[in-house]
Scaffold this motif. Structure first.
Motif, PDB file in Angstrom:
ATOM      1  N   UNK A   1       0.834  -1.193   0.000  1.00  0.00           N
ATOM      2  CA  UNK A   1       0.000   0.000   0.000  1.00  0.00           C
ATOM      3  C   UNK A   1       0.878   1.257   0.000  1.00  0.00           C
ATOM      4  N   UNK A   2       0.451   2.267  -0.736  1.00  0.00           N
ATOM      5  CA  UNK A   2       1.223   3.500  -0.834  1.00  0.00           C
ATOM      6  C   UNK A   2       0.832   4.465   0.288  1.00  0.00           C
ATOM      7  N   UNK A   3       1.776   5.328   0.652  1.00  0.00           N
ATOM      8  CA  UNK A   3       1.503   6.492   1.494  1.00  0.00           C
ATOM      9  C   UNK A   3       1.823   7.721   0.662  1.00  0.00           C
ATOM     10  N   UNK A   4       0.839   8.596   0.499  1.00  0.00           N
ATOM     11  CA  UNK A   4       0.980   9.770  -0.353  1.00  0.00           C
ATOM     12  C   UNK A   4       0.789  11.014   0.513  1.00  0.00           C
ATOM     13  N   UNK A   5       1.808  11.853   0.559  1.00  0.00           N
ATOM     14  CA  UNK A   5       1.712  13.103   1.294  1.00  0.00           C
ATOM     15  C   UNK A   5       1.664  14.285   0.352  1.00  0.00           C
ATOM     16  N   UNK A   6       0.987  15.345   0.767  1.00  0.00           N
ATOM     17  CA  UNK A   6       0.966  16.593   0.007  1.00  0.00           C
ATOM     18  C   UNK A   6       1.210  17.733   0.986  1.00  0.00           C
ATOM     19  N   UNK A   7       2.089  18.673   0.606  1.00  0.00           N
ATOM     20  CA  UNK A   7       2.370  19.781   1.507  1.00  0.00           C
ATOM     21  C   UNK A   7       3.533  20.622   1.037  1.00  0.00           C
ATOM     22  N   UNK A   8       3.832  21.622   1.843  1.00  0.00           N
ATOM     23  CA  UNK A   8       4.928  22.539   1.526  1.00  0.00           C
ATOM     24  C   UNK A   8       6.271  21.911   1.861  1.00  0.00           C
ATOM     25  N   UNK A   9       7.277  22.256   1.083  1.00  0.00           N
ATOM     26  CA  UNK A   9       8.648  21.854   1.355  1.00  0.00           C
ATOM     27  C   UNK A   9       9.488  23.106   1.521  1.00  0.00           C
ATOM     28  N   UNK A  10      10.349  23.113   2.514  1.00  0.00           N
ATOM     29  CA  UNK A  10      11.210  24.274   2.750  1.00  0.00           C
ATOM     30  C   UNK A  10      12.514  23.825   3.383  1.00  0.00           C
ATOM     31  N   UNK A  11      13.423  24.752   3.529  1.00  0.00           N
ATOM     32  CA  UNK A  11      14.670  24.485   4.233  1.00  0.00           C
ATOM     33  C   UNK A  11      14.560  25.070   5.630  1.00  0.00           C
ATOM     34  N   UNK A  12      14.661  24.220   6.657  1.00  0.00           N
ATOM     35  CA  UNK A  12      14.645  24.667   8.048  1.00  0.00           C
ATOM     36  C   UNK A  12      16.071  24.995   8.489  1.00  0.00           C
ATOM     37  N   UNK A  13      16.314  26.245   8.843  1.00  0.00           N
ATOM     38  CA  UNK A  13      17.585  26.628   9.460  1.00  0.00           C
ATOM     39  C   UNK A  13      17.324  26.749  10.957  1.00  0.00           C
ATOM     40  N   UNK A  14      17.964  25.896  11.748  1.00  0.00           N
ATOM     41  CA  UNK A  14      17.643  25.753  13.166  1.00  0.00           C
ATOM     42  C   UNK A  14      18.656  26.530  14.005  1.00  0.00           C
ATOM     43  N   UNK A  15      18.135  27.350  14.924  1.00  0.00           N
ATOM     44  CA  UNK A  15      18.972  28.176  15.791  1.00  0.00           C
ATOM     45  C   UNK A  15      18.830  27.729  17.242  1.00  0.00           C
ATOM     46  N   UNK A  16      19.938  27.747  17.958  1.00  0.00           N
ATOM     47  CA  UNK A  16      19.937  27.532  19.406  1.00  0.00           C
ATOM     48  C   UNK A  16      20.787  28.635  20.024  1.00  0.00           C
ATOM     49  N   UNK A  17      20.245  29.341  21.016  1.00  0.00           N
ATOM     50  CA  UNK A  17      20.925  30.499  21.600  1.00  0.00           C
ATOM     51  C   UNK A  17      21.302  31.502  20.514  1.00  0.00           C
ATOM     52  N   UNK A  18      20.384  31.661  19.548  1.00  0.00           N
ATOM     53  CA  UNK A  18      20.516  32.618  18.449  1.00  0.00           C
ATOM     54  C   UNK A  18      21.689  32.333  17.516  1.00  0.00           C
ATOM     55  N   UNK A  19      22.170  31.098  17.528  1.00  0.00           N
ATOM     56  CA  UNK A  19      23.224  30.697  16.603  1.00  0.00           C
ATOM     57  C   UNK A  19      22.722  29.527  15.755  1.00  0.00           C
ATOM     58  N   UNK A  20      22.976  29.560  14.437  1.00  0.00           N
ATOM     59  CA  UNK A  20      22.535  28.441  13.596  1.00  0.00           C
ATOM     60  C   UNK A  20      23.309  27.171  13.929  1.00  0.00           C
ATOM     61  N   UNK A  21      22.577  26.074  14.143  1.00  0.00           N
ATOM     62  CA  UNK A  21      23.222  24.804  14.499  1.00  0.00           C
ATOM     63  C   UNK A  21      23.001  23.722  13.447  1.00  0.00           C
ATOM     64  N   UNK A  22      22.017  23.897  12.564  1.00  0.00           N
ATOM     65  CA  UNK A  22      21.748  22.885  11.536  1.00  0.00           C
ATOM     66  C   UNK A  22      20.828  23.481  10.482  1.00  0.00           C
ATOM     67  N   UNK A  23      20.907  22.938   9.273  1.00  0.00           N
ATOM     68  CA  UNK A  23      19.983  23.302   8.195  1.00  0.00           C
ATOM     69  C   UNK A  23      19.539  22.008   7.529  1.00  0.00           C
ATOM     70  N   UNK A  24      18.213  21.742   7.542  1.00  0.00           N
ATOM     71  CA  UNK A  24      17.688  20.487   7.019  1.00  0.00           C
ATOM     72  C   UNK A  24      16.416  20.740   6.224  1.00  0.00           C
ATOM     73  N   UNK A  25      16.163  19.958   5.184  1.00  0.00           N
ATOM     74  CA  UNK A  25      14.880  20.072   4.489  1.00  0.00           C
ATOM     75  C   UNK A  25      13.741  19.743   5.451  1.00  0.00           C
TER      76      UNK A  25
END
Length: 309
Positions: free
Chosen positions: A2-26
């Motif tokens: 059986x298939x799983x089909x998703x629909x939605x927005x895709x973006x790049x998440x730039x993640x900050x901790x203590x106001x410093x970027x720590x990771x960038x992930x789709x």
């Protein structure tokens, strides 16, 4: 399979901790869930649009490397892929700032074939926005007519509080399409100004869909279902690095369990048993806990391998 089909927005998440970027992930709500389902070996498809830029290429490559079919990922010429800045607070919850291309003209995206008992996942503002409504409705109508299971994740952020009245008709229509609705306390406080699972279900959702999974952060999950079924399930205690994908992976875990235990649309419509709901919620909370233990928005590859379908 059986298939799983998703629909939605895709973006790049730039993640900050203590106001410093720590990771960038789709990222993206449905995106995160579909990636986790790809990692456990589900036959996963994603319907979205990307720009013809570096972020868009990164997103397409990332989906492919996580066993997600990209045949329905539309590349828009001259369009910039969305970016999100996610600022983690002291409890590792995120506050977001979004940057999107102002060219929001709707475009046609091809849709995959759907078979009986396939699972369609949709949600967030993408599911109610006038800009994307036509493609969402086209997928939901096809899913309903083909006998698929429709899973709706409300996921309505406070940043859209001013849009509630405008999108309420679309929200109600989504509830009517859904076989299972999942929403958080935060979602329903924004939409209905109600902070009680019982009040939300009785007054707002049960008339449209009899099945509601109500989540409340680290507090118990409440499930309402056919025939007056109601039960609370404790969330496992787990160290939290980031909660960005917590709800998305809860969805992925519940959908994974529907595949693993061969739960089909007819089973849902007749009313799932207490034992069946317990299996679904156990899987959902396990996926969510694993995601929260890392900085990424999905379950780890190691978790995926150990929970392979």
């Amino acid at each position: 399979m059986r298939k799983v089909i998703g629909i939605g927005e895709t973006l790049l998440d730039i993640i900050f901790k203590d106001n410093k970027p720590v990771e960038a992930v789709p990222g993206g709500s449905t995106f995160n869930a579909i990636v986790s389902l790809g990692r456990v070996g589900a036959d996963a498809f994603f319907v979205t649009e990307i720009g013809d830029d570096h972020v868009g290429a990164l997103v397409r490559s990332f989906l492919s490397s996580n066993n997600v079919c990209t045949d329905y990922v539309l590349e828009r010429k001259g369009w910039k892929s969305p970016v999100s800045l996610a600022f983690l607070d002291s409890d590792n919850n995120a506050n977001y700032t979004f940057y999107r291309d102002p060219n929001a003209d709707p475009v046609d995206i091809p849709l995959p074939d759907i078979n009986p008992d396939d699972i369609v996942l949709f949600g967030s503002f993408y599911a109610v926005s006038p800009a994307t409504r036509a493609r969402v409705i086209a997928l939901l109508e096809r899913a309903r007519d083909c006998g698929a299971i429709i899973y709706y994740d409300v996921n309505f952020r406070p940043s859209h509080r001013g849009d509630v009245m405008k999108v309420t008709p679309n929200l109600i229509e989504n509830l009517e399409f859904a076989n299972i609705v999942r929403g958080s306390r935060d979602d329903f406080e924004v939409l209905y100004k109600k902070d009680s699972a019982e009040r939300v279900y009785r007054a707002e959702t049960s008339f449209y869909c009899p099945r509601l999974v109500y989540t409340d952060g680290p507090r118990p999950v409440t499930v309402f279902s056919d025939g007056g079924f109601r039960k609370e399930y404790a969330m496992p205690e787990t160290p939290t690095v980031s909660t960005i994908g917590a709800g998305d992976n809860f969805n992925a875990g519940l959908i994974c369990a529907m595949l693993r235990y061969d739960i089909r649309r007819a089973d849902i419509e007749r009313g799932l048993t207490e034992a069946e709901w317990s299996k679904l919620i156990e899987s959902a909370t396990a996926f969510s806990a694993d995601c929260c233990a890392g900085i990424y928005n999905y379950v780890s590859k190691e978790f995926g391998a150990s929970h392979s379908l």
